[in-house]
Each structure stands twice: as structure tokens, then as C-alpha cells.
Design a protein around this motif. Sequence first.
Motif, PDB file in Angstrom:
ATOM      1  N   TYR A 271     -29.135  13.464 -55.141  1.00  0.00           N
ATOM      2  CA  TYR A 271     -29.720  14.718 -55.632  1.00  0.00           C
ATOM      3  C   TYR A 271     -29.559  14.821 -57.148  1.00  0.00           C
ATOM      4  CZ  TYR A 271     -30.788  17.129 -51.239  1.00  0.00           C
ATOM      5  OH  TYR A 271     -31.348  17.515 -50.038  1.00  0.00           O
ATOM      6  N   PHE A 272     -28.393  14.415 -57.634  1.00  0.00           N
ATOM      7  CA  PHE A 272     -28.147  14.467 -59.080  1.00  0.00           C
ATOM      8  C   PHE A 272     -29.125  13.567 -59.822  1.00  0.00           C
ATOM      9  CE2 PHE A 272     -26.227  12.588 -62.868  1.00  0.00           C
ATOM     10  CZ  PHE A 272     -25.973  13.724 -63.617  1.00  0.00           C
ATOM     11  N   ILE A 273     -29.329  12.351 -59.325  1.00  0.00           N
ATOM     12  CA  ILE A 273     -30.231  11.406 -59.987  1.00  0.00           C
ATOM     13  C   ILE A 273     -31.649  11.966 -60.046  1.00  0.00           C
ATOM     14  CG2 ILE A 273     -31.346   9.156 -59.753  1.00  0.00           C
ATOM     15  CD1 ILE A 273     -28.664   8.132 -58.585  1.00  0.00           C
ATOM     16  N   VAL A 274     -32.121  12.503 -58.935  1.00  0.00           N
ATOM     17  CA  VAL A 274     -33.481  13.054 -58.890  1.00  0.00           C
ATOM     18  C   VAL A 274     -33.623  14.236 -59.841  1.00  0.00           C
ATOM     19  CG1 VAL A 274     -35.185  14.231 -57.438  1.00  0.00           C
ATOM     20  CG2 VAL A 274     -33.925  12.263 -56.535  1.00  0.00           C
ATOM     21  N   ASN A 275     -32.672  15.149 -59.786  1.00  0.00           N
ATOM     22  CA  ASN A 275     -32.781  16.356 -60.609  1.00  0.00           C
ATOM     23  C   ASN A 275     -32.515  16.081 -62.091  1.00  0.00           C
ATOM     24  OD1 ASN A 275     -33.436  18.119 -58.490  1.00  0.00           O
ATOM     25  ND2 ASN A 275     -31.292  18.334 -57.905  1.00  0.00           N
ATOM     26  N   TYR A 276     -31.622  15.147 -62.374  1.00  0.00           N
ATOM     27  CA  TYR A 276     -31.387  14.788 -63.775  1.00  0.00           C
ATOM     28  C   TYR A 276     -32.621  14.102 -64.357  1.00  0.00           C
ATOM     29  CZ  TYR A 276     -29.054  13.077 -67.974  1.00  0.00           C
ATOM     30  OH  TYR A 276     -28.702  12.819 -69.279  1.00  0.00           O
ATOM     31  N   SER A 277     -33.316  13.341 -63.524  1.00  0.00           N
ATOM     32  CA  SER A 277     -34.564  12.708 -63.964  1.00  0.00           C
ATOM     33  C   SER A 277     -35.601  13.765 -64.325  1.00  0.00           C
ATOM     34  CB  SER A 277     -35.111  11.789 -62.871  1.00  0.00           C
ATOM     35  OG  SER A 277     -34.200  10.737 -62.591  1.00  0.00           O
ATOM     36  N   LEU A 278     -35.638  14.841 -63.554  1.00  0.00           N
ATOM     37  CA  LEU A 278     -36.548  15.950 -63.870  1.00  0.00           C
ATOM     38  C   LEU A 278     -36.181  16.587 -65.206  1.00  0.00           C
ATOM     39  CD1 LEU A 278     -37.120  17.863 -60.500  1.00  0.00           C
ATOM     40  CD2 LEU A 278     -38.853  16.760 -61.911  1.00  0.00           C
ATOM     41  N   SER A 279     -34.886  16.716 -65.465  1.00  0.00           N
ATOM     42  CA  SER A 279     -34.433  17.289 -66.739  1.00  0.00           C
ATOM     43  C   SER A 279     -34.851  16.403 -67.911  1.00  0.00           C
ATOM     44  CB  SER A 279     -32.907  17.450 -66.736  1.00  0.00           C
ATOM     45  OG  SER A 279     -32.486  18.329 -65.715  1.00  0.00           O
ATOM     46  N   LEU A 280     -34.717  15.088 -67.745  1.00  0.00           N
ATOM     47  CA  LEU A 280     -35.140  14.158 -68.801  1.00  0.00           C
ATOM     48  C   LEU A 280     -36.648  14.229 -69.012  1.00  0.00           C
ATOM     49  CD1 LEU A 280     -32.972  11.002 -67.963  1.00  0.00           C
ATOM     50  CD2 LEU A 280     -32.565  12.719 -69.743  1.00  0.00           C
ATOM     51  N   LEU A 281     -37.375  14.392 -67.906  1.00  0.00           N
ATOM     52  CA  LEU A 281     -38.833  14.518 -68.000  1.00  0.00           C
ATOM     53  C   LEU A 281     -39.205  15.775 -68.773  1.00  0.00           C
ATOM     54  CD1 LEU A 281     -41.597  13.383 -67.145  1.00  0.00           C
ATOM     55  CD2 LEU A 281     -41.422  14.787 -65.075  1.00  0.00           C
TER      56      LEU A 281
ATOM     57  N   ILE B 190     -38.766  10.997 -48.023  1.00  0.00           N
ATOM     58  CA  ILE B 190     -39.382  12.217 -47.496  1.00  0.00           C
ATOM     59  C   ILE B 190     -39.062  13.411 -48.392  1.00  0.00           C
ATOM     60  CG2 ILE B 190     -39.364  13.858 -45.565  1.00  0.00           C
ATOM     61  CD1 ILE B 190     -38.926  11.475 -43.707  1.00  0.00           C
ATOM     62  N   THR B 191     -37.817  13.497 -48.862  1.00  0.00           N
ATOM     63  CA  THR B 191     -37.418  14.570 -49.775  1.00  0.00           C
ATOM     64  C   THR B 191     -38.267  14.557 -51.041  1.00  0.00           C
ATOM     65  OG1 THR B 191     -35.125  14.633 -48.987  1.00  0.00           O
ATOM     66  CG2 THR B 191     -35.532  15.448 -51.219  1.00  0.00           C
ATOM     67  N   ILE B 192     -38.452  13.374 -51.605  1.00  0.00           N
ATOM     68  CA  ILE B 192     -39.241  13.252 -52.830  1.00  0.00           C
ATOM     69  C   ILE B 192     -40.711  13.577 -52.564  1.00  0.00           C
ATOM     70  CG2 ILE B 192     -40.106  11.604 -54.548  1.00  0.00           C
ATOM     71  CD1 ILE B 192     -37.381  10.234 -54.434  1.00  0.00           C
ATOM     72  N   ALA B 193     -41.235  13.109 -51.427  1.00  0.00           N
ATOM     73  CA  ALA B 193     -42.636  13.375 -51.090  1.00  0.00           C
ATOM     74  C   ALA B 193     -42.894  14.873 -50.941  1.00  0.00           C
ATOM     75  CB  ALA B 193     -43.012  12.645 -49.800  1.00  0.00           C
ATOM     76  N   VAL B 194     -42.016  15.557 -50.218  1.00  0.00           N
ATOM     77  CA  VAL B 194     -42.149  17.018 -50.053  1.00  0.00           C
ATOM     78  C   VAL B 194     -42.073  17.700 -51.415  1.00  0.00           C
ATOM     79  CG1 VAL B 194     -41.007  19.090 -49.168  1.00  0.00           C
ATOM     80  CG2 VAL B 194     -41.282  17.100 -47.692  1.00  0.00           C
ATOM     81  N   SER B 195     -41.139  17.260 -52.243  1.00  0.00           N
ATOM     82  CA  SER B 195     -40.941  17.879 -53.559  1.00  0.00           C
ATOM     83  C   SER B 195     -42.152  17.691 -54.461  1.00  0.00           C
ATOM     84  CB  SER B 195     -39.697  17.295 -54.236  1.00  0.00           C
ATOM     85  OG  SER B 195     -38.537  17.518 -53.462  1.00  0.00           O
ATOM     86  N   VAL B 196     -42.643  16.454 -54.543  1.00  0.00           N
ATOM     87  CA  VAL B 196     -43.767  16.152 -55.443  1.00  0.00           C
ATOM     88  C   VAL B 196     -45.020  16.915 -55.028  1.00  0.00           C
ATOM     89  CG1 VAL B 196     -45.355  14.349 -56.202  1.00  0.00           C
ATOM     90  CG2 VAL B 196     -42.897  13.897 -56.146  1.00  0.00           C
TER      91      VAL B 196
ATOM     92  N   LEU C 222     -36.392  23.662 -56.291  1.00  0.00           N
ATOM     93  CA  LEU C 222     -37.281  23.277 -55.195  1.00  0.00           C
ATOM     94  C   LEU C 222     -36.772  22.008 -54.515  1.00  0.00           C
ATOM     95  CD1 LEU C 222     -41.174  23.172 -55.311  1.00  0.00           C
ATOM     96  CD2 LEU C 222     -39.884  21.225 -54.436  1.00  0.00           C
ATOM     97  N   VAL C 223     -36.394  21.022 -55.313  1.00  0.00           N
ATOM     98  CA  VAL C 223     -35.891  19.767 -54.749  1.00  0.00           C
ATOM     99  C   VAL C 223     -34.668  20.038 -53.871  1.00  0.00           C
ATOM    100  CG1 VAL C 223     -34.876  17.517 -55.268  1.00  0.00           C
ATOM    101  CG2 VAL C 223     -36.784  18.367 -56.640  1.00  0.00           C
TER     102      VAL C 223
END
Length: 216
Positions: A196-206, A20-26, A155-156
Amino acid sequence: MILSAFSATNLHYLMGGLGITIAVSVISIIISFIFGTLFGVILYEEVPYFSRTVQLIVNTIRNLPLLLLIFFTYFALPKLGIELNAFTATVAAMSVFESTMVSQIIRGGLLSVGKGQSEGALSTGMNRWQTLWYILLPQGLKNSIPPLISQFISLVKDTSLATAIVLTEMMFRSQVIYGQNPNYMIPMFALVTALYFIVNYSLSLLSKWFEKRLSL
């Protein structure tokens, strides 16, 4: 006792909240990027009267607490005949708020492009909108990538504010889990922090990947 916090039932329940967190964020990222870019262009072009109106709206919304906007969409809009569930209310509030933040980033990115770029394009026969679309916007967006990613990371993290309207996202579900057993609090905090770290670090790599692609 601590390991029992990571039971299959608890992990499955928490991963549902992560979804749900990822869906809201995306969804919020996509909507805010589209409207934020539009508003940023309007602000950059300084269209008489229209740009001032957009600037007033942007300045007003971006200086309000995001939690206030979430409360407004969930609790106040029904009084006006607009019923939204917790998920939709969160997406709506975050999209509106983030659009105003993105607009300033996009405007700054466009301003960072040297005037010689637009002057050169106009001298070749391009009109103002062609210059904006083919010359300024691609370079402005490239310059905006780092601050945009930083904003989207915020935002995430801000999705956790939706616990106030009982959106069953990741933080809310972690509270439910350790609410059943106080000994689960630290394990849940540690796991949520890691997710949260995994999701946000993935955004940084992107972000780094996009920058490399655009520099080719």
C-alpha cells in the motif's frame, strides 16, 4: 515458519490481489475525475436549479459511508434487476462516491483562481465558456492537484472495504493466506502495508511531477 509465509505460491496469490486493487483504483480514479470535474464545473457556474440539484445529490452521497454504497450496489441493485459482480459493484460505488468528493475539490480549485483572470478574459472578447475552458479550468486543475492526489490515495486504501462483498483484492487475499496459518498474520500485514505504501507513495511522486510540469 515466518519466512514460509512468503512462499512463491502465497506471493503469487497476493500479487494477483494487488492487481485487482490497482485495477479498481485506476478505473475508479478515471471515472471519478471525469464526472467529478463535470460536477465541480456545474457547481462553480451556479446554473439556476440545475446546480442546486447537483449540490443536493453531491451533499447526500458524500455524507454517506462508502461501505453503505458498496453494499447497495452489490446487494440492493439486484433487487431492482441490476446484477453486478463484486468487481463492477466496487468500481461503481467508489466512482459515485469519489465523484462527489472530487467535485468539491475542483470547485474549490476554480474558486481559488482570481476574479481578475476571468474579467480579463471576458474583456478580450471571450465568452463565459471559453473563459472557463481556456483560462479558469487549467489553473483550477493545477491548484487542485495536491488535494486530488490525497483523495485518490484515500481511494486506494478504501478498496480494502470491498472485502465485505468478497472482492478478492489484496486485503482479502492476505486474510485467506493467514487464515490457513495464524503465524502468517504479522508477515502478511507487514507485506500488505509495504505494498500500500509503494502504491500510494508512487501517487505522491506523480503529483509532484505533475506540479513541476504545470509550473513550466
